[in-house]
Write a protein that holds these residues in place. Sequence first.
Motif, PDB file in Angstrom:
ATOM      1  N   TYR A 147      52.524  38.586  37.293  1.00 38.43           N
ATOM      2  CA  TYR A 147      52.065  37.621  38.481  1.00 38.43           C
ATOM      3  C   TYR A 147      51.926  38.122  39.814  1.00 38.43           C
ATOM      4  N   VAL A 148      50.353  37.997  40.319  1.00 38.24           N
ATOM      5  CA  VAL A 148      50.405  38.586  41.657  1.00 38.24           C
ATOM      6  C   VAL A 148      50.098  37.320  42.693  1.00 38.24           C
ATOM      7  N   ALA A 198      38.269  34.882  39.632  1.00 34.83           N
ATOM      8  CA  ALA A 198      38.902  34.948  38.169  1.00 34.83           C
ATOM      9  C   ALA A 198      37.955  35.347  37.145  1.00 34.83           C
ATOM     10  N   LYS A 199      36.571  35.369  37.585  1.00 37.35           N
ATOM     11  CA  LYS A 199      35.673  36.039  36.664  1.00 37.35           C
ATOM     12  C   LYS A 199      35.748  37.595  36.709  1.00 37.35           C
ATOM     13  N   GLN A 250      41.945  40.741  31.132  1.00 39.01           N
ATOM     14  CA  GLN A 250      42.697  39.888  30.554  1.00 39.01           C
ATOM     15  C   GLN A 250      43.256  39.106  31.778  1.00 39.01           C
ATOM     16  N   GLY A 251      42.459  38.665  32.784  1.00 39.12           N
ATOM     17  CA  GLY A 251      43.293  37.994  33.703  1.00 39.12           C
ATOM     18  C   GLY A 251      42.599  36.907  34.455  1.00 39.12           C
ATOM     19  N   THR A 252      43.106  36.145  35.409  1.00 34.48           N
ATOM     20  CA  THR A 252      42.247  34.814  35.843  1.00 34.48           C
ATOM     21  C   THR A 252      43.086  34.550  37.337  1.00 34.48           C
ATOM     22  N   ILE A 300      47.933  37.086  36.284  1.00 37.70           N
ATOM     23  CA  ILE A 300      47.409  35.878  36.942  1.00 37.70           C
ATOM     24  C   ILE A 300      47.695  36.054  38.409  1.00 37.70           C
ATOM     25  N   TYR A 301      46.419  36.096  39.158  1.00 38.10           N
ATOM     26  CA  TYR A 301      46.467  35.941  40.572  1.00 38.10           C
ATOM     27  C   TYR A 301      46.480  34.745  41.288  1.00 38.10           C
TER      28      TYR A 301
END
Length: 473
Positions: free
Chosen positions: A148-149, A225-226, A232-234, A259-260
């Motif tokens: 998690y960022v 997000a794209k 493998q992130g959003t 996850i940002y």
Amino acid sequence: HWTGPLARIGEKGYLYHIIYNAIETAGKLLSFRAQNILGLSYADAKAMYDAYAKELFRNDQLYRLFLEAADQVELRGWDILKDLRLAVEDCYSWYVDQVALAWGRFMEQGTGKGLIHHWSLPDIKNQQDFYAGFVDPVLKSTPQTKVYVIISDAFRFEAAQELARDINGKYRLKADLESLLGVLPSYTGLGMAALLPHAALDYKVNANVDILVDQKPTAAIEQRAKILSSAQGTAIQAEDLLAMNKDQGREFVKPWRVIYIYHNRIDATGDAAVSESKVFDATRIAINDLSALLSFIINNLNGSLVMVTADHGFLYQEKVPEVADKSGLGTKPAGTLKAKKRYLLGTDLGKATKVWHGNTGITAGTDSSLDFWIPKGANRFHFAGGARYIHGGAMLQEIVVPVMIVKELRGQAKEKSVIRRVEIAPLGSVNKVVNNVQRFEFIQTDSVSERVLPRKLSVSLREGEELISNEII
């Protein structure tokens, strides 16, 4: 005893507690000037950068904490801190000037030798290397771990240190604080793009001077997000994540490994002229917001690794800037594409004596290199739209970007994280009391730390429950 922190808000005891904290905070700031009255001096840019990350940042923190306390006292109609407030403002102005002078020597050390012409420091990662240097190694070494960022806009280093200290005083959590050398100019669009996974950063030379990551736009959260989806992130806004219950949150993060989470409290307040004076209030709220967000991720989403960082820091002074704080431009140079209080972006800008001239290919690793001008020291190009809160330049408060890594402790490490109070032991033995005045001595057997808290003792002689001596705290 009547100034204790346990007094209820609104009681005089609580107000006195705030006043004494303000005086102690001011004393530390004034002592720093007394000890460094001849000015600040460092061997090289790395030594000064390290000094800021280790100790100098505390002056920015002390200034914020003093004003926070003084505002609370004055809101209740007391003017006891007004003269001290003037002295603190004068002291902090001296400190900002000294940092600007000392750091400025390294920014332009002779023709082409200054830091702005190579923008790197030994053992310090550049901001554009954040993903490759911090996130990617975790994903590759621990395949089951989610990262998690949290990116909090303008969450500067001194505020991150306070949050890290608070976290390290909690059971089963550990926070390690590092830093990045921020991009130049130190503004939101470039800083946010630099933190994303990328092979290339680039500029699109249009009206907005948009920043591209691998030729993809980065301004909107959906666009970020794209970009993250390829790793493998959003991405999600902090308030949207906190609006979810536990089950909704777990369902949202389930498909992703990175996850940002974007948080904007400080910059949203400071960047507007009508609210820039509330930027330290916003910093306090941001610290509380991020603490709550960390708790939600770890307790509700089973997160075990959270990174907290920022796009840039900021400079703020209560004193309204004067003409001497302005690097007048007259007219903007030909080739200017974007002009703000603290920087100009463009092509073939040339050079000027009142500015530092750099290139984003060097200071941010962009493929399409744009020239930029930033005012020297803490100056501004203009005062329109508020001018006490600024960022975009190269002052340490703006470009020492925090990276806080928060982990949930397990096993023996978790047991060691239990919060307890120091232990006390009597010295010697007293078997018989024969005088009216008796001396007892005690020793504190632990040092106070983030996880070992102070203890207050009440010492007396008693026969059963009956007090037969005076009582000492």
